[in-house]
Scaffold this active site. Sequence first.
Site, PDB file in Angstrom:
ATOM      1  N   ALA A  91      -7.845  -0.620  -4.971  1.00  0.00           N
ATOM      2  CA  ALA A  91      -7.105   0.362  -5.848  1.00  0.00           C
ATOM      3  C   ALA A  91      -6.044   1.033  -5.264  1.00  0.00           C
ATOM      4  O   ALA A  91      -6.069   1.290  -3.824  1.00  0.00           O
ATOM      5  CB  ALA A  91      -8.475   1.336  -6.210  1.00  0.00           C
ATOM      6  N   GLY A  92      -4.946   1.501  -5.874  1.00  0.00           N
ATOM      7  CA  GLY A  92      -3.918   2.057  -5.337  1.00  0.00           C
ATOM      8  C   GLY A  92      -3.035   2.677  -6.234  1.00  0.00           C
ATOM      9  O   GLY A  92      -3.111   1.995  -7.485  1.00  0.00           O
ATOM     10  N   PHE A 150      12.351   3.873   1.555  1.00  0.00           N
ATOM     11  CA  PHE A 150      13.067   4.735   0.834  1.00  0.00           C
ATOM     12  C   PHE A 150      12.305   5.205  -0.548  1.00  0.00           C
ATOM     13  O   PHE A 150      11.763   4.533  -1.250  1.00  0.00           O
ATOM     14  CB  PHE A 150      14.626   4.184   0.457  1.00  0.00           C
ATOM     15  CG  PHE A 150      15.344   5.405   0.145  1.00  0.00           C
ATOM     16  CD1 PHE A 150      16.109   6.187   0.924  1.00  0.00           C
ATOM     17  CD2 PHE A 150      15.164   5.841  -1.446  1.00  0.00           C
ATOM     18  CE1 PHE A 150      17.133   7.160   0.453  1.00  0.00           C
ATOM     19  CE2 PHE A 150      16.057   6.854  -1.806  1.00  0.00           C
ATOM     20  CZ  PHE A 150      16.962   7.563  -1.079  1.00  0.00           C
ATOM     21  N   GLY A 151      12.070   6.657  -0.438  1.00  0.00           N
ATOM     22  CA  GLY A 151      11.403   7.148  -1.660  1.00  0.00           C
ATOM     23  C   GLY A 151       9.767   6.864  -1.598  1.00  0.00           C
ATOM     24  O   GLY A 151       9.175   7.174  -2.723  1.00  0.00           O
ATOM     25  N   TYR A 155       3.381   6.811   0.037  1.00  0.00           N
ATOM     26  CA  TYR A 155       2.877   5.406   0.105  1.00  0.00           C
ATOM     27  C   TYR A 155       2.817   4.782   1.450  1.00  0.00           C
ATOM     28  O   TYR A 155       1.984   4.089   1.910  1.00  0.00           O
ATOM     29  CB  TYR A 155       3.548   4.879  -1.105  1.00  0.00           C
ATOM     30  CG  TYR A 155       2.876   3.237  -1.461  1.00  0.00           C
ATOM     31  CD1 TYR A 155       1.932   3.076  -2.280  1.00  0.00           C
ATOM     32  CD2 TYR A 155       3.667   2.303  -1.121  1.00  0.00           C
ATOM     33  CE1 TYR A 155       1.409   1.977  -2.674  1.00  0.00           C
ATOM     34  CE2 TYR A 155       3.212   0.908  -1.322  1.00  0.00           C
ATOM     35  CZ  TYR A 155       1.983   0.790  -2.191  1.00  0.00           C
ATOM     36  OH  TYR A 155       1.485  -0.487  -2.623  1.00  0.00           O
ATOM     37  N   PRO A 185       0.802  -7.142   1.278  1.00  0.00           N
ATOM     38  CA  PRO A 185       1.592  -7.777   0.395  1.00  0.00           C
ATOM     39  C   PRO A 185       3.063  -7.367   0.335  1.00  0.00           C
ATOM     40  O   PRO A 185       3.316  -6.115   0.408  1.00  0.00           O
ATOM     41  CB  PRO A 185       1.049  -7.778  -1.052  1.00  0.00           C
ATOM     42  CG  PRO A 185      -0.265  -7.043  -0.905  1.00  0.00           C
ATOM     43  CD  PRO A 185      -0.273  -6.524   0.433  1.00  0.00           C
ATOM     44  N   VAL A 188       4.810  -7.894  -5.784  1.00  0.00           N
ATOM     45  CA  VAL A 188       4.083  -8.831  -6.277  1.00  0.00           C
ATOM     46  C   VAL A 188       4.129  -8.371  -7.709  1.00  0.00           C
ATOM     47  O   VAL A 188       4.384  -7.263  -8.185  1.00  0.00           O
ATOM     48  CB  VAL A 188       2.627  -8.331  -6.062  1.00  0.00           C
ATOM     49  CG1 VAL A 188       1.641  -9.506  -6.765  1.00  0.00           C
ATOM     50  CG2 VAL A 188       2.267  -8.565  -4.622  1.00  0.00           C
TER      51      VAL A 188
HETATM   52  P1  NDP Z   1      -2.164  -2.095 -10.454  1.00  0.00           P
HETATM   53  O1  NDP Z   1      -1.769  -0.820 -10.975  1.00  0.00           O
HETATM   54  O2  NDP Z   1      -2.119  -3.278 -11.569  1.00  0.00           O
HETATM   55  O3  NDP Z   1      -3.818  -1.956  -9.857  1.00  0.00           O
HETATM   56  C1  NDP Z   1      -4.286  -0.947  -9.262  1.00  0.00           C
HETATM   57  C2  NDP Z   1      -5.444  -0.545  -9.953  1.00  0.00           C
HETATM   58  O4  NDP Z   1      -6.278   0.746  -9.038  1.00  0.00           O
HETATM   59  C3  NDP Z   1      -5.823  -0.205 -11.151  1.00  0.00           C
HETATM   60  O5  NDP Z   1      -6.685  -1.094 -11.759  1.00  0.00           O
HETATM   61  C4  NDP Z   1      -5.731   1.077 -11.273  1.00  0.00           C
HETATM   62  O6  NDP Z   1      -6.695   1.782 -12.382  1.00  0.00           O
HETATM   63  C5  NDP Z   1      -6.687   1.318  -9.963  1.00  0.00           C
HETATM   64  N1  NDP Z   1      -6.846   2.642  -9.544  1.00  0.00           N
HETATM   65  C6  NDP Z   1      -5.960   3.596  -9.340  1.00  0.00           C
HETATM   66  N2  NDP Z   1      -6.257   4.999  -9.170  1.00  0.00           N
HETATM   67  C7  NDP Z   1      -7.620   4.738  -8.865  1.00  0.00           C
HETATM   68  C8  NDP Z   1      -8.649   5.489  -8.566  1.00  0.00           C
HETATM   69  N3  NDP Z   1      -8.497   6.942  -8.082  1.00  0.00           N
HETATM   70  N4  NDP Z   1      -9.974   5.177  -8.706  1.00  0.00           N
HETATM   71  C9  NDP Z   1     -10.262   3.741  -9.019  1.00  0.00           C
HETATM   72  N5  NDP Z   1      -9.408   2.913  -9.531  1.00  0.00           N
HETATM   73  C10 NDP Z   1      -8.072   3.447  -9.261  1.00  0.00           C
HETATM   74  O7  NDP Z   1      -1.398  -2.231  -8.855  1.00  0.00           O
HETATM   75  P2  NDP Z   1      -1.563  -3.688  -8.383  1.00  0.00           P
HETATM   76  O8  NDP Z   1      -2.271  -4.814  -8.605  1.00  0.00           O
HETATM   77  O9  NDP Z   1      -0.015  -4.258  -8.093  1.00  0.00           O
HETATM   78  O10 NDP Z   1      -1.932  -2.967  -6.732  1.00  0.00           O
HETATM   79  C11 NDP Z   1      -3.034  -3.425  -6.285  1.00  0.00           C
HETATM   80  C12 NDP Z   1      -2.997  -2.882  -4.661  1.00  0.00           C
HETATM   81  O11 NDP Z   1      -2.061  -3.767  -4.109  1.00  0.00           O
HETATM   82  C13 NDP Z   1      -2.714  -1.500  -4.631  1.00  0.00           C
HETATM   83  O12 NDP Z   1      -3.525  -0.904  -3.557  1.00  0.00           O
HETATM   84  C14 NDP Z   1      -1.196  -1.668  -4.206  1.00  0.00           C
HETATM   85  O13 NDP Z   1      -0.822  -0.474  -3.473  1.00  0.00           O
HETATM   86  C15 NDP Z   1      -1.128  -2.558  -3.472  1.00  0.00           C
HETATM   87  N6  NDP Z   1       0.216  -3.598  -3.266  1.00  0.00           N
HETATM   88  C16 NDP Z   1       0.877  -3.721  -4.567  1.00  0.00           C
HETATM   89  C17 NDP Z   1       2.176  -4.465  -4.640  1.00  0.00           C
HETATM   90  C18 NDP Z   1       2.756  -4.850  -5.749  1.00  0.00           C
HETATM   91  O14 NDP Z   1       3.942  -5.279  -5.587  1.00  0.00           O
HETATM   92  N7  NDP Z   1       2.338  -4.663  -6.892  1.00  0.00           N
HETATM   93  C19 NDP Z   1       2.780  -4.588  -3.352  1.00  0.00           C
HETATM   94  C20 NDP Z   1       1.822  -4.326  -1.901  1.00  0.00           C
HETATM   95  C21 NDP Z   1       0.665  -3.663  -2.246  1.00  0.00           C
HETATM   96  P3  NDP Z   1      -5.816   2.202 -13.706  1.00  0.00           P
HETATM   97  O15 NDP Z   1      -4.996   1.184 -13.955  1.00  0.00           O
HETATM   98  O16 NDP Z   1      -6.860   2.522 -14.612  1.00  0.00           O
HETATM   99  O17 NDP Z   1      -5.213   3.496 -13.036  1.00  0.00           O
END
Ligand code: NDP
Length: 248
Positions: A91-92, A150-151, A155, A185, A188
């Site tokens: 989650a993030g 940056f920005g 995170y 990653p 993505v």
């Molecule tokens: P998404 O936004 O698709 O997925 C993130 C998920 O985390 C969502 O399902 C979101 O739920 C959930 N989430 C957010 N806040 C909470 C919370 N407080 N409690 C429980 N669940 C929560 O993003 P990605 O799939 O792209 O990212 C997944 C991970 O990969 C993250 O940690 C991100 O930082 C990391 N990452 C992503 C990259 C990218 O380019 N996409 C690159 C590098 C790392 P909801 O949608 O309901 O808010």
Amino acid sequence: MNKQKIALVTGGTGGIGTAICIALADQGRKVIAGYFPPEQEIARDWQSRHRSNGYEFEIVACDVSDYESSRKMLHDVENTIGAVDILVNCAGITRDKTLRQMTPEQWDAVLRTNLDSAFNVTRQVVEGMSDNGFGRIVNISSVNGQKGQFGQANYSAAKAGLHGFTKAVAQELATKGVTVNSVSPGYVKTEMTDAIPEEIRDSIIRQVPMGRMALPDEIAYVVSFLTDDRNTYMTGANLPVNGGMYMS
Ligand code: NDP
């Protein structure tokens, strides 16, 4: 016969999380996807969509930024499904702003969701995994936690913090059959990156030697490698999956 291992993926219904759930299920795991509580309806739709494709995922609500919510989720999972053998902290969120414009709320939200969450959730499973003599923990960090961005002071700090967390906990669990690793990653193709304005996205892609973003499956594959039963001697490692964007 070995019992089917149970995998919990936080943020499991998100872009990368979904690919991880599928990869772990394909590996024979019973998979539970954590979702953010206000998104119950979306999570149910996600579950039935995957059920029609032959994937029987469980879903559990949890705000991973909150310790009590994380404790309750793991308590409920243990009582209804069983002890978690594999945890993927995925989650993030992002709340991008340059530091001079960043509010305390934007800082806190990102630190709590991306870093405190690893403590909140992992804290609930370490005892059980240690007692069972088996565990796989994977923290999803980011290339920006390695190189800064940056920005993204919030995170980058949170994702860099995950590296320290990973290495410390890996040492604590090294003799217990529990490995702890991170995956970083690059960019993505998910909703998170679809939200980046097109000209910025294009400039990011120009910095990637492979000339494209990763697909979620390419991250999920590395997670499934780390969680494989045969991957017994790799712990405290960070695996960069970034198309050559940052070589470490
Ligand atoms: P998404 O936004 O698709 O997925 C993130 C998920 O985390 C969502 O399902 C979101 O739920 C959930 N989430 C957010 N806040 C909470 C919370 N407080 N409690 C429980 N669940 C929560 O993003 P990605 O799939 O792209 O990212 C997944 C991970 O990969 C993250 O940690 C991100 O930082 C990391 N990452 C992503 C990259 C990218 O380019 N996409 C690159 C590098 C790392 P909801 O949608 O309901 O808010």
